[in-house]
Write a protein that holds these residues in place. Structure first.
Motif, PDB file in Angstrom:
ATOM      1  N   ALA A  48       0.831  -1.200   0.000  1.00 36.36           N
ATOM      2  CA  ALA A  48       0.000   0.000   0.000  1.00 36.36           C
ATOM      3  C   ALA A  48       0.863   1.246   0.000  1.00 36.36           C
ATOM      4  O   ALA A  48       1.991   1.247   0.479  1.00 36.36           O
ATOM      5  CB  ALA A  48      -0.916  -0.006   1.217  1.00 36.36           C
ATOM      6  N   TRP A  49       0.321   2.316  -0.545  1.00 30.52           N
ATOM      7  CA  TRP A  49       0.955   3.626  -0.409  1.00 30.52           C
ATOM      8  C   TRP A  49      -0.115   4.702  -0.256  1.00 30.52           C
ATOM      9  O   TRP A  49      -1.257   4.526  -0.679  1.00 30.52           O
ATOM     10  CB  TRP A  49       1.882   3.951  -1.582  1.00 30.52           C
ATOM     11  CG  TRP A  49       1.274   4.085  -2.947  1.00 30.52           C
ATOM     12  CD1 TRP A  49       1.213   3.127  -3.919  1.00 30.52           C
ATOM     13  CD2 TRP A  49       0.663   5.265  -3.511  1.00 30.52           C
ATOM     14  NE1 TRP A  49       0.600   3.630  -5.041  1.00 30.52           N
ATOM     15  CE2 TRP A  49       0.256   4.943  -4.825  1.00 30.52           C
ATOM     16  CE3 TRP A  49       0.434   6.558  -3.032  1.00 30.52           C
ATOM     17  CZ2 TRP A  49      -0.377   5.854  -5.664  1.00 30.52           C
ATOM     18  CZ3 TRP A  49      -0.201   7.484  -3.860  1.00 30.52           C
ATOM     19  CH2 TRP A  49      -0.591   7.122  -5.167  1.00 30.52           C
ATOM     20  N   LYS A  50       0.287   5.793   0.403  1.00 29.90           N
ATOM     21  CA  LYS A  50      -0.623   6.908   0.634  1.00 29.90           C
ATOM     22  C   LYS A  50       0.169   8.197   0.652  1.00 29.90           C
ATOM     23  O   LYS A  50       1.337   8.212   1.039  1.00 29.90           O
ATOM     24  CB  LYS A  50      -1.360   6.724   1.964  1.00 29.90           C
ATOM     25  CG  LYS A  50      -2.471   7.745   2.197  1.00 29.90           C
ATOM     26  CD  LYS A  50      -3.076   7.597   3.572  1.00 29.90           C
ATOM     27  CE  LYS A  50      -4.168   8.641   3.784  1.00 29.90           C
ATOM     28  NZ  LYS A  50      -4.537   8.791   5.195  1.00 29.90           N
ATOM     29  N   ILE A  97      14.179   3.453   0.764  1.00 27.01           N
ATOM     30  CA  ILE A  97      13.645   4.134  -0.415  1.00 27.01           C
ATOM     31  C   ILE A  97      12.977   3.118  -1.341  1.00 27.01           C
ATOM     32  O   ILE A  97      13.594   2.133  -1.753  1.00 27.01           O
ATOM     33  CB  ILE A  97      14.754   4.877  -1.185  1.00 27.01           C
ATOM     34  CG1 ILE A  97      15.484   5.834  -0.235  1.00 27.01           C
ATOM     35  CG2 ILE A  97      14.173   5.639  -2.361  1.00 27.01           C
ATOM     36  CD1 ILE A  97      14.589   6.880   0.408  1.00 27.01           C
ATOM     37  N   VAL A  98      11.696   3.344  -1.647  1.00 29.05           N
ATOM     38  CA  VAL A  98      10.924   2.476  -2.529  1.00 29.05           C
ATOM     39  C   VAL A  98      10.291   3.334  -3.627  1.00 29.05           C
ATOM     40  O   VAL A  98      10.439   4.562  -3.635  1.00 29.05           O
ATOM     41  CB  VAL A  98       9.840   1.708  -1.743  1.00 29.05           C
ATOM     42  CG1 VAL A  98      10.478   0.691  -0.804  1.00 29.05           C
ATOM     43  CG2 VAL A  98       8.949   2.667  -0.964  1.00 29.05           C
ATOM     44  N   THR A  99       9.582   2.690  -4.558  1.00 29.93           N
ATOM     45  CA  THR A  99       9.021   3.413  -5.702  1.00 29.93           C
ATOM     46  C   THR A  99       7.532   3.099  -5.863  1.00 29.93           C
ATOM     47  O   THR A  99       7.150   2.243  -6.666  1.00 29.93           O
ATOM     48  CB  THR A  99       9.774   3.057  -7.000  1.00 29.93           C
ATOM     49  OG1 THR A  99       9.811   1.623  -7.130  1.00 29.93           O
ATOM     50  CG2 THR A  99      11.185   3.584  -6.963  1.00 29.93           C
ATOM     51  N   PRO A 100       6.656   3.755  -5.098  1.00 34.15           N
ATOM     52  CA  PRO A 100       5.218   3.533  -5.267  1.00 34.15           C
ATOM     53  C   PRO A 100       4.753   3.929  -6.665  1.00 34.15           C
ATOM     54  O   PRO A 100       5.223   4.912  -7.231  1.00 34.15           O
ATOM     55  CB  PRO A 100       4.596   4.428  -4.191  1.00 34.15           C
ATOM     56  CG  PRO A 100       5.634   5.468  -3.910  1.00 34.15           C
ATOM     57  CD  PRO A 100       6.943   4.778  -4.085  1.00 34.15           C
ATOM     58  N   VAL A 125       7.286   7.382  -8.251  1.00 37.01           N
ATOM     59  CA  VAL A 125       8.278   8.276  -7.663  1.00 37.01           C
ATOM     60  C   VAL A 125       9.076   7.500  -6.617  1.00 37.01           C
ATOM     61  O   VAL A 125       8.658   6.440  -6.157  1.00 37.01           O
ATOM     62  CB  VAL A 125       7.613   9.498  -6.996  1.00 37.01           C
ATOM     63  CG1 VAL A 125       6.882  10.358  -8.007  1.00 37.01           C
ATOM     64  CG2 VAL A 125       6.671   9.056  -5.883  1.00 37.01           C
ATOM     65  N   ALA A 126      10.205   8.039  -6.257  1.00 37.78           N
ATOM     66  CA  ALA A 126      10.972   7.490  -5.142  1.00 37.78           C
ATOM     67  C   ALA A 126      10.438   8.084  -3.846  1.00 37.78           C
ATOM     68  O   ALA A 126      10.242   9.292  -3.739  1.00 37.78           O
ATOM     69  CB  ALA A 126      12.452   7.817  -5.295  1.00 37.78           C
ATOM     70  N   SER A 127      10.165   7.205  -2.871  1.00 34.53           N
ATOM     71  CA  SER A 127       9.638   7.673  -1.595  1.00 34.53           C
ATOM     72  C   SER A 127      10.114   6.752  -0.483  1.00 34.53           C
ATOM     73  O   SER A 127      11.001   5.911  -0.692  1.00 34.53           O
ATOM     74  CB  SER A 127       8.110   7.757  -1.650  1.00 34.53           C
ATOM     75  OG  SER A 127       7.615   8.519  -0.574  1.00 34.53           O
ATOM     76  N   ASN A 128       9.502   6.866   0.705  1.00 34.95           N
ATOM     77  CA  ASN A 128       9.987   6.158   1.883  1.00 34.95           C
ATOM     78  C   ASN A 128       8.989   5.127   2.383  1.00 34.95           C
ATOM     79  O   ASN A 128       7.776   5.376   2.403  1.00 34.95           O
ATOM     80  CB  ASN A 128      10.270   7.147   3.016  1.00 34.95           C
ATOM     81  CG  ASN A 128      11.223   8.237   2.604  1.00 34.95           C
ATOM     82  OD1 ASN A 128      12.246   7.976   2.004  1.00 34.95           O
ATOM     83  ND2 ASN A 128      10.875   9.481   2.916  1.00 34.95           N
ATOM     84  N   THR A 169       5.090   6.078   1.819  1.00 38.06           N
ATOM     85  CA  THR A 169       4.620   7.450   1.666  1.00 38.06           C
ATOM     86  C   THR A 169       4.655   7.819   0.188  1.00 38.06           C
ATOM     87  O   THR A 169       5.212   7.088  -0.640  1.00 38.06           O
ATOM     88  CB  THR A 169       5.513   8.419   2.452  1.00 38.06           C
ATOM     89  OG1 THR A 169       6.847   8.373   1.905  1.00 38.06           O
ATOM     90  CG2 THR A 169       5.575   8.045   3.923  1.00 38.06           C
ATOM     91  N   ALA A 170       4.061   8.954  -0.153  1.00 40.74           N
ATOM     92  CA  ALA A 170       4.080   9.425  -1.541  1.00 40.74           C
ATOM     93  C   ALA A 170       3.685  10.892  -1.555  1.00 40.74           C
ATOM     94  O   ALA A 170       2.953  11.354  -0.673  1.00 40.74           O
ATOM     95  CB  ALA A 170       3.116   8.619  -2.405  1.00 40.74           C
ATOM     96  N   PRO A 171       4.132  11.650  -2.557  1.00 40.46           N
ATOM     97  CA  PRO A 171       3.676  13.043  -2.691  1.00 40.46           C
ATOM     98  C   PRO A 171       2.256  13.084  -3.240  1.00 40.46           C
ATOM     99  O   PRO A 171       1.795  12.136  -3.896  1.00 40.46           O
ATOM    100  CB  PRO A 171       4.676  13.625  -3.692  1.00 40.46           C
ATOM    101  CG  PRO A 171       5.104  12.454  -4.514  1.00 40.46           C
ATOM    102  CD  PRO A 171       5.123  11.283  -3.584  1.00 40.46           C
TER     103      PRO A 171
END
Length: 272
Positions: free
Chosen positions: A66-68, A119-122, A131-134, A170-172
């Motif tokens: 999941a990402w948010k 660092i992951v890529t949702p 994007v690259a995120s955490n 996470t994600a922007p």
């Protein structure tokens, strides 16, 4: 309830490590009228018409985790006792290694960084943007059911909320492009070891995981996701376990890197 389809998935062999009459998670599903995307509330709670508005995640069967669009914090308070607490996952953990094994080839290669973060890529499955995120943690408050009645074992009080720790990225907010306005991310229901059903199974009474998706055919209907062994009953037919209606066919994977669900088809017959 008017339903489009009932999908039942078995990700692993199922066995009990204990017993409870409430060993299945139940999550409401709604359908967005404009995009036809199916979504679940971020906290996985049963919706209260007197509360809200709710944040949603769209359901995707090929997303590893999941990402948010949430910010990351370094709050020292433990995440299992504070509502909304988020902590970055370190890069040298098994969870980080698992998440990195699912990096999509169309996504940018994460730059090396401080090991205090993973660092992951949702990926947005609608726009195919990523994007690259955490990788981080948050709290969920899933409901459990004995087949008829939902309960929530995580109480609220004025100072905070209890919940189950949950891993996500996470994600922007820019990654939400083409989503319905109340959708802020994605819930992965794939084969991944970090998918939502596996994480829910880890806090229940099971070693394996089964889940069913009952998808609503319109925005005015309500669907449901069951994660667990069941039984599954609807109020419209409270004496019939829905498992008695299910037929089964083996699931296949296209490759070891494939996260989606496929079935082998020999022919297609269309009748008018």
């Amino acid at each position: 309830m008017h339903l489009l389809k009932l999908l039942f998935f078995i990700l692993a062999s199922f066995s009990h490590t204990g017993y409870s009459s409430y060993n299945t998670s139940v999550i409401p599903i709604t359908k967005d009228e404009q995009t036809s995307l199916h979504k679940v509330p971020f906290g996985l709670e049963v919706l209260d018409p007197n509360q809200g508005p709710y944040d949603y995640l769209i359901i995707d069967l090929d997303t590893p985790y999941a990402w948010k669009d949430i910010p990351i914090t370094n709050n020292p308070v433990p995440c299992d006792v504070e509502d909304g607490c988020r902590h970055p996952v370190r890069c040298d953990t098994d969870l980080c290694k698992e998440a990195k094994s699912y990096i999509n080839p169309i996504c940018p290669t994460p730059n090396k960084t401080d090991c205090s973060m993973c660092i992951v890529t949702p990926l947005n499955p609608v726009s195919n943007a990523c994007v690259a995120s955490n990788l981080t943690t948050d709290l969920l408050r899933p409901y459990w059911t004995d087949g008829w009645n939902p309960i929530n074992p995580y109480p609220k009080w004025p100072g905070g909320t209890l919940g189950a720790r949950f891993l996500l990225s996470t994600a922007p907010t820019s990654l939400d492009q083409f989503f319905p306005k109340d959708v802020r991310g994605v819930a992965g229901f794939s084969w991944s070891g970090l998918c939502l059903p596996r994480q829910l199974a880890s806090i229940s009474f099971t070693n394996g995981v089964k889940f069913a998706l009952c998808l609503p055919s319109s925005s005015s209907a309500r669907g449901v996701t069951f994660v667990g062994e069941g039984p599954f009953y609807f109020k419209t037919n409270p004496n019939v376990d829905l498992r008695s209606y299910l037929s089964y066919t083996p699931m296949v994977r296209k490759s070891s890197k494939s996260l989606g669900y496929y079935i082998k088809i020999n022919r297609i017959l269309i009748k008018e």
